[in-house]
Design a protein around this motif. Structure first.
Motif, PDB file in Angstrom:
ATOM      1  N   THR A 141       0.870  -1.093  -0.061  1.00 52.93           N
ATOM      2  CA  THR A 141       0.061   0.071  -0.122  1.00 52.93           C
ATOM      3  C   THR A 141       0.901   1.316   0.147  1.00 52.93           C
ATOM      4  OG1 THR A 141      -0.128  -0.441   2.536  1.00 52.93           O
ATOM      5  CG2 THR A 141      -1.875  -1.005   1.076  1.00 52.93           C
ATOM      6  N   LEU A 142       2.031   1.005   0.403  1.00 48.72           N
ATOM      7  CA  LEU A 142       2.938   2.175   0.353  1.00 48.72           C
ATOM      8  C   LEU A 142       4.321   1.815  -0.418  1.00 48.72           C
ATOM      9  CD1 LEU A 142       3.166   2.389   4.078  1.00 48.72           C
ATOM     10  CD2 LEU A 142       2.183   4.045   2.661  1.00 48.72           C
ATOM     11  N   THR A 143       4.929   3.047  -1.133  1.00 47.09           N
ATOM     12  CA  THR A 143       6.122   2.881  -1.943  1.00 47.09           C
ATOM     13  C   THR A 143       7.254   3.602  -1.276  1.00 47.09           C
ATOM     14  OG1 THR A 143       4.552   3.297  -3.647  1.00 47.09           O
ATOM     15  CG2 THR A 143       6.984   3.182  -4.150  1.00 47.09           C
ATOM     16  N   TYR A 144       8.288   2.679  -1.043  1.00 42.40           N
ATOM     17  CA  TYR A 144       9.481   3.216  -0.441  1.00 42.40           C
ATOM     18  C   TYR A 144      10.683   3.327  -1.432  1.00 42.40           C
ATOM     19  CZ  TYR A 144      13.784   2.773   2.648  1.00 42.40           C
ATOM     20  OH  TYR A 144      14.912   2.858   3.188  1.00 42.40           O
ATOM     21  N   ASP A 145      11.436   4.580  -1.460  1.00 39.55           N
ATOM     22  CA  ASP A 145      12.343   4.671  -2.564  1.00 39.55           C
ATOM     23  C   ASP A 145      13.575   5.079  -1.810  1.00 39.55           C
ATOM     24  OD1 ASP A 145      11.653   7.311  -1.727  1.00 39.55           O
ATOM     25  OD2 ASP A 145      11.172   7.968  -3.689  1.00 39.55           O
ATOM     26  N   GLY A 146      13.799   4.838  -0.604  1.00 41.08           N
ATOM     27  CA  GLY A 146      15.080   5.162   0.208  1.00 41.08           C
ATOM     28  C   GLY A 146      15.990   4.022  -0.049  1.00 41.08           C
ATOM     29  N   ALA A 147      16.980   3.820   0.573  1.00 42.06           N
ATOM     30  CA  ALA A 147      18.062   3.006   0.535  1.00 42.06           C
ATOM     31  C   ALA A 147      17.374   1.683   0.523  1.00 42.06           C
ATOM     32  CB  ALA A 147      19.145   3.116   1.428  1.00 42.06           C
ATOM     33  N   GLN A 148      17.787   0.712  -0.278  1.00 43.83           N
ATOM     34  CA  GLN A 148      17.258  -0.692  -0.384  1.00 43.83           C
ATOM     35  C   GLN A 148      17.771  -1.554   0.614  1.00 43.83           C
ATOM     36  OE1 GLN A 148      14.219  -1.208  -2.806  1.00 43.83           O
ATOM     37  NE2 GLN A 148      14.564   1.081  -2.290  1.00 43.83           N
ATOM     38  N   LYS A 149      17.613  -1.262   1.716  1.00 37.24           N
ATOM     39  CA  LYS A 149      18.154  -2.288   2.714  1.00 37.24           C
ATOM     40  C   LYS A 149      16.969  -2.459   3.897  1.00 37.24           C
ATOM     41  CE  LYS A 149      23.024  -1.308   3.114  1.00 37.24           C
ATOM     42  NZ  LYS A 149      23.971  -0.676   3.937  1.00 37.24           N
ATOM     43  N   CYS A 150      16.779  -3.769   4.544  1.00 38.81           N
ATOM     44  CA  CYS A 150      16.036  -3.900   5.416  1.00 38.81           C
ATOM     45  C   CYS A 150      16.081  -3.027   6.625  1.00 38.81           C
ATOM     46  CB  CYS A 150      15.810  -5.268   5.868  1.00 38.81           C
ATOM     47  SG  CYS A 150      15.401  -6.341   4.242  1.00 38.81           S
ATOM     48  N   VAL A 151      17.492  -3.190   7.184  1.00 41.50           N
ATOM     49  CA  VAL A 151      17.889  -2.355   8.453  1.00 41.50           C
ATOM     50  C   VAL A 151      17.331  -1.057   8.324  1.00 41.50           C
ATOM     51  CG1 VAL A 151      19.578  -3.844   9.415  1.00 41.50           C
ATOM     52  CG2 VAL A 151      20.395  -2.455   7.577  1.00 41.50           C
ATOM     53  N   ILE A 152      17.747  -0.198   7.331  1.00 40.39           N
ATOM     54  CA  ILE A 152      17.552   1.015   7.118  1.00 40.39           C
ATOM     55  C   ILE A 152      15.941   1.259   6.911  1.00 40.39           C
ATOM     56  CG2 ILE A 152      17.603   3.008   5.614  1.00 40.39           C
ATOM     57  CD1 ILE A 152      20.531   2.139   4.974  1.00 40.39           C
ATOM     58  N   ALA A 153      15.433   0.576   6.044  1.00 44.06           N
ATOM     59  CA  ALA A 153      13.638   0.693   6.010  1.00 44.06           C
ATOM     60  C   ALA A 153      13.038   0.459   7.195  1.00 44.06           C
ATOM     61  CB  ALA A 153      13.189  -0.257   5.011  1.00 44.06           C
ATOM     62  N   HIS A 154      13.408  -0.467   8.053  1.00 42.76           N
ATOM     63  CA  HIS A 154      12.791  -0.806   9.247  1.00 42.76           C
ATOM     64  C   HIS A 154      13.038   0.446  10.221  1.00 42.76           C
ATOM     65  CE1 HIS A 154      11.898  -2.889  12.909  1.00 42.76           C
ATOM     66  NE2 HIS A 154      12.957  -2.552  13.667  1.00 42.76           N
ATOM     67  N   THR A 155      14.053   1.155  10.272  1.00 41.26           N
ATOM     68  CA  THR A 155      13.830   2.237  11.369  1.00 41.26           C
ATOM     69  C   THR A 155      13.041   3.464  10.771  1.00 41.26           C
ATOM     70  OG1 THR A 155      15.804   3.007  10.107  1.00 41.26           O
ATOM     71  CG2 THR A 155      16.469   1.845  12.079  1.00 41.26           C
ATOM     72  N   VAL A 156      12.970   3.630   9.282  1.00 42.19           N
ATOM     73  CA  VAL A 156      12.202   4.780   8.683  1.00 42.19           C
ATOM     74  C   VAL A 156      10.938   4.699   8.989  1.00 42.19           C
ATOM     75  CG1 VAL A 156      11.851   6.101   6.479  1.00 42.19           C
ATOM     76  CG2 VAL A 156      14.174   5.029   7.186  1.00 42.19           C
ATOM     77  N   PHE A 157      10.379   3.438   8.615  1.00 44.00           N
ATOM     78  CA  PHE A 157       8.906   3.416   8.652  1.00 44.00           C
ATOM     79  C   PHE A 157       8.398   1.952   8.774  1.00 44.00           C
ATOM     80  CE2 PHE A 157       7.140   2.050   4.106  1.00 44.00           C
ATOM     81  CZ  PHE A 157       8.374   1.565   3.721  1.00 44.00           C
ATOM     82  N   VAL A 158       7.041   1.725   8.639  1.00 44.45           N
ATOM     83  CA  VAL A 158       6.321   0.329   8.883  1.00 44.45           C
ATOM     84  C   VAL A 158       6.707  -0.708   7.852  1.00 44.45           C
ATOM     85  CG1 VAL A 158       4.340   1.066   7.895  1.00 44.45           C
ATOM     86  CG2 VAL A 158       4.420  -0.453  10.079  1.00 44.45           C
ATOM     87  N   GLY A 159       7.045  -0.134   6.779  1.00 42.76           N
ATOM     88  CA  GLY A 159       7.075  -1.396   5.582  1.00 42.76           C
ATOM     89  C   GLY A 159       5.906  -1.003   4.549  1.00 42.76           C
ATOM     90  N   GLU A 160       6.199  -1.559   3.084  1.00 46.25           N
ATOM     91  CA  GLU A 160       5.485  -1.357   2.182  1.00 46.25           C
ATOM     92  C   GLU A 160       4.043  -1.817   2.400  1.00 46.25           C
ATOM     93  OE1 GLU A 160       7.960  -2.258  -1.276  1.00 46.25           O
ATOM     94  OE2 GLU A 160       8.138  -0.185  -1.530  1.00 46.25           O
TER      95      GLU A 160
END
Lengths: 445, 301
Positions: free
Chosen positions: B120-139
């Protein structure tokens, strides 16, 4: 006037202060308010109300537990519907008090008379206590509990208070409007802060792209002893504590130290206003000015918003979500974060909401580092972002510590200048958190 | 003519002779005494340098093993990829008994495929789980679910994992997995669990780590464990391998007898097994589970 600035690094993104000319306007009350208990840096507040309780505007609903924490007050009157998890801007659920709004009845202790009250009746200790009781946090965005800065440890001496009126983030205009419309309150608030620390000198730092505010405050400051207004060259991130101290006083805060160590305390102008209201009018922090902006947003606004109002409601009163909107940014475009949903509520740290069009929101695909060193030139902390990024990629945390990754304040200048669109800040943030982790582990041993 | 050849030969021969003497003396002077057992033990290890044992490479573990052998106790040291076979050989070489360890395998615990948990969401930041995890809830919107950037696949040194484009989830090949545990450490959401391989490769697990209430979890993922507790009731009375904590069921691999009964009762098909669960005897509840489960089993079996 002689304009000052900091010396190392910095960038100047397009200012886009679209809402600078729009007067502050009170936003409509929400039907249901979602007030997060963790709106500040540090430990979340502990709820002190229960489901079914009746609350008024300004009623305490959460007490700050621990040294770095802040109290939370109701921003509306009504009944507590539930105390449950509600998503914050990142999409993770955090504990919040949900209140069904009925009428707008304020706590009788709050003085709602708009008249300016200049005389400061409280003494030093009582002021700090009042700031703590009122749940005031840094309103620039970092939401650091304000009273902690005023509990100066023994042996440290403060000689100057700096009021941060830089608002170096593009788009945001909430501080600008506060200065224009509430100048006297801000100045009295500054005097209260001076009294709280027992210092005789305060500097209000304003960037030159707000000439009207600069002129108004310079004129009014003459009536207040000890307050000087300093014009600053437009440069991002001048609103960062260490950069502002360098610009105003030419003092450098050493790595790992606090402004206290060079005899300064820095507070935002919004915080000064909140302190004025808390000390002189007995009003806790439950509302703030939020900039609503975006190139395609039909109506730009600076709303005085009760904390806990869903952002979607503010967008509706600005004419709804424009077609093609790809991101809702909470805060400024440089340091703000994209929200997962506009349904998230306004918190004490929401300085603005930017609706970004799909064409602007797109992040370019990262290419290889071309060793141009633009990031090194842009870093206001004098770090080597390209190097720390690589260290993060290979999980070399010990090396990243030697490169002072922990000094990064996440301003994003490196990523902004990178011609290869590398995710520098994302990786440096990762390095930073790991450096903090290994330091914690080391101190345990 | 002969001098033209003779002199260089003599010269080079002399240089070689002097160098040999110098090297011989240096080797004597700087000789490091090393326990010959370290080499022996290192040879018995797989040599993948995966770090699964917690030491820097196989030699690091070999040194630790020899040190421990001098103290007379090898407990606490093990080689996950080598398993009990390697440890037994090392134990024999060092003359010490080694406790038998159960063979383990990494198991993914998320069923949030593109189909079950649409993005439901699109993430275009650094493509790493550790980074995405701290930024938001996940796509997908699930605060506990797989983020799908494949940090686990990147760290796998044995080629036992790959990202399935169709589901957006990583796939673990149990035949190649050596249970080094690198993926378990790499996953910021702790979705991958190390579980015993089980008798005859039969194992059952809850394919979800979401702790939110059922109704909330179902909003974003149709394959979430909703904490209904049906599996807890279904688990044979003498076994009681399943516990329900924080709206999430967990099967204790030590207690589970891999009967597969719970797999059939799960309303969201959040329980997976490596074998075909037996059809229940009563006719009134024909479980359509095996049909939906079949392709997933093919992946893990």
């Amino acid at each position: 006037m002689d304009l000052k600035t900091f010396k190392i690094g910095g960038v100047h993104p397009p200012e886009n202060k679209l809402s600078a000319g729009v007067a502050i306007e009170a936003a409509a009350l929400p039907k249901r308010a979602f007030i997060h208990l963790g709106q500040h840096l540090g430990a979340p507040a502990k709820p002190v109300v229960q489901k079914g309780d009746t609350v008024k505007v300004g009623t305490l609903i959460g007490t700050g537990e621990g040294f770095i924490s802040a109290a939370v007050h109701s921003s509306v009157s009504g009944t507590v519907f539930a105390i449950d998890s509600v998503i914050d801007a990142s999409g993770y659920k955090r504990l919040a008090v949900i209140i069904d709004v009925a009428g707008d009845e304020w706590e009788p202790s709050i003085d709602r008379n708009p008249e300016l009250k200049k005389e400061i009746a409280l003494d030093q200790k009582a002021i700090v206590e009042k700031i703590k009781e009122s749940g005031i946090v840094g309103l620039g965005g970092a939401t650091f509990p304000a009273h902690v800065k005023y509990m100066v440890p023994e042996g440290k001496k403060v000689d100057t208070i700096i009021i941060n009126a830089v608002e170096c983030e593009p788009y945001l205009t909430s501080d600008h409007r506060v200065m224009l419309e509430r100048a006297d309150e801000v100045l009295v608030g500054t005097q209260i802060l001076m009294k709280a620390l027992g210092v005789g000198k305060a500097i209000i730092g304003i960037e030159a792209n707000k000439p009207d505010a600069l002129e108004l405050l310079s004129r009014k400051a003459k009536d207040y002893t000890g307050i000087a207004v300093q014009g600053l060259k437009v440069q991002y991130p001048q609103g960062a504590e260490k950069q502002l101290i360098k610009a105003c006083l030419n003092r450098e805060v050493p790595s790992g130290k606090l402004p206290l160590d060079v005899g300064c305390v820095v507070n935002n102008v919004g915080t000064a206003l909140a302190v004025y209201e808390a000390v002189q009018k007995n009003k806790p922090l439950f509302e703030r000015v939020v900039t609503m902006t975006g190139h395609k947003l039909p109506k730009k606004a600076n709303f005085l918003v009760r904390v806990g109002t869903p952002i979607a409601q503010l967008i509706d009163s600005c004419g709804g979500i424009p077609e093609g909107t790809a991101k809702f940014i909470n805060g400024g475009p440089m340091m703000g974060k994209a929200m997962v949903s506009p349904e998230t509520p306004v918190t004490k740290g929401t300085s603005g909401v930017i609706l970004v069009d799909g064409s602007d929101a797109k992040r370019n695909a990262p290419g290889d580092c071309i060793r141009c060193a633009k990031c090194v030139a842009a870093c206001p902390m004098g770090l080597e972002p390209y190097l720390i990024e690589k260290q993060a990629e290979y999980a070399l945390w010990e090396e990243a510590e030697k490169e002072d990754a922990a000094d990064c304040m996440e301003c994003g200048c490196c990523q902004f200048t990178c011609p290869a669109a590398r995710p520098l800040l994302d990786n440096i943030r990762l390095a930073k958190s790991n450096v903090m982790r290994i330091r914690r582990e080391r101190s345990k041993k | 003519m002969s001098a033209m050849i003779l002199y260089p030969v003599i010269m080079l021969g002399a240089v070689a002779g002097i160098a040999a003497i110098l090297l011989f003396l240096a080797a004597k002077k700087f000789h490091v005494e090393e326990d010959p057992r370290i080499d022996k033990v290192a040879e018995l290890l797989p040599g993948a340098n995966c770090g699964g044992c917690g030491y820097p490479g196989c030699r690091g573990l070999a040194e630790a093993l020899v040190k421990a052998a001098d103290k007379g106790d090898l407990s606490g040291l093990s080689c996950p990829p080598g398993g009990s076979a390697a440890m037994k050989a090392i134990g024999d070489a060092l003359g010490l008994a080694v406790a038998e360890t159960e063979p383990m395998v990494a198991v993914l615990r998320c069923g949030g495929t593109h189909e079950k948990a649409p993005r439901t969401l699109t993430y275009d930041g650094a493509q790493k789980c550790v980074i995405a995890h701290t930024v938001f809830v996940g796509e997908k919107g699930c605060p506990n679910g797989c983020l799908g950037f494949g940090d686990c696949v990147t760290v796998c040194a044995f080629g036992a994992m790959y990202m399935d484009e169709k589901t957006g989830l990583p796939v673990i090949d149990p035949a190649k997995c050596v249970a080094c545990g690198a993926c378990v450490k790499a996953c910021p959401r702790k979705i991958i669990e190390m579980r015993p391989k089980g008798r005859k490769d039969r194992r059952v697990w809850i394919n979800c780590v979401n702790t939110e209430k059922g109704a909330a979890a179902m909003k974003y993922c149709k394959a979430a464990c909703i904490g209904c507790g049906k599996c807890v009731k279904e688990c044979p009375e003498k076994v009681q391998a399943i516990t329900l904590v924080n709206n999430l069921a967990y099967i204790d691999p030590k207690k589970c007898i891999a009967c597969g009964k719970c797999v059939l009762v799960c309303p969201t098909k959040a329980i997976l097994a490596t074998f075909e669960p037996p059809k229940p005897k009563p006719v009134e509840a024909p479980a359509p589970a095996p049909a939906a489960e079949a392709p997933k089993q093919a992946n893990v079996a």
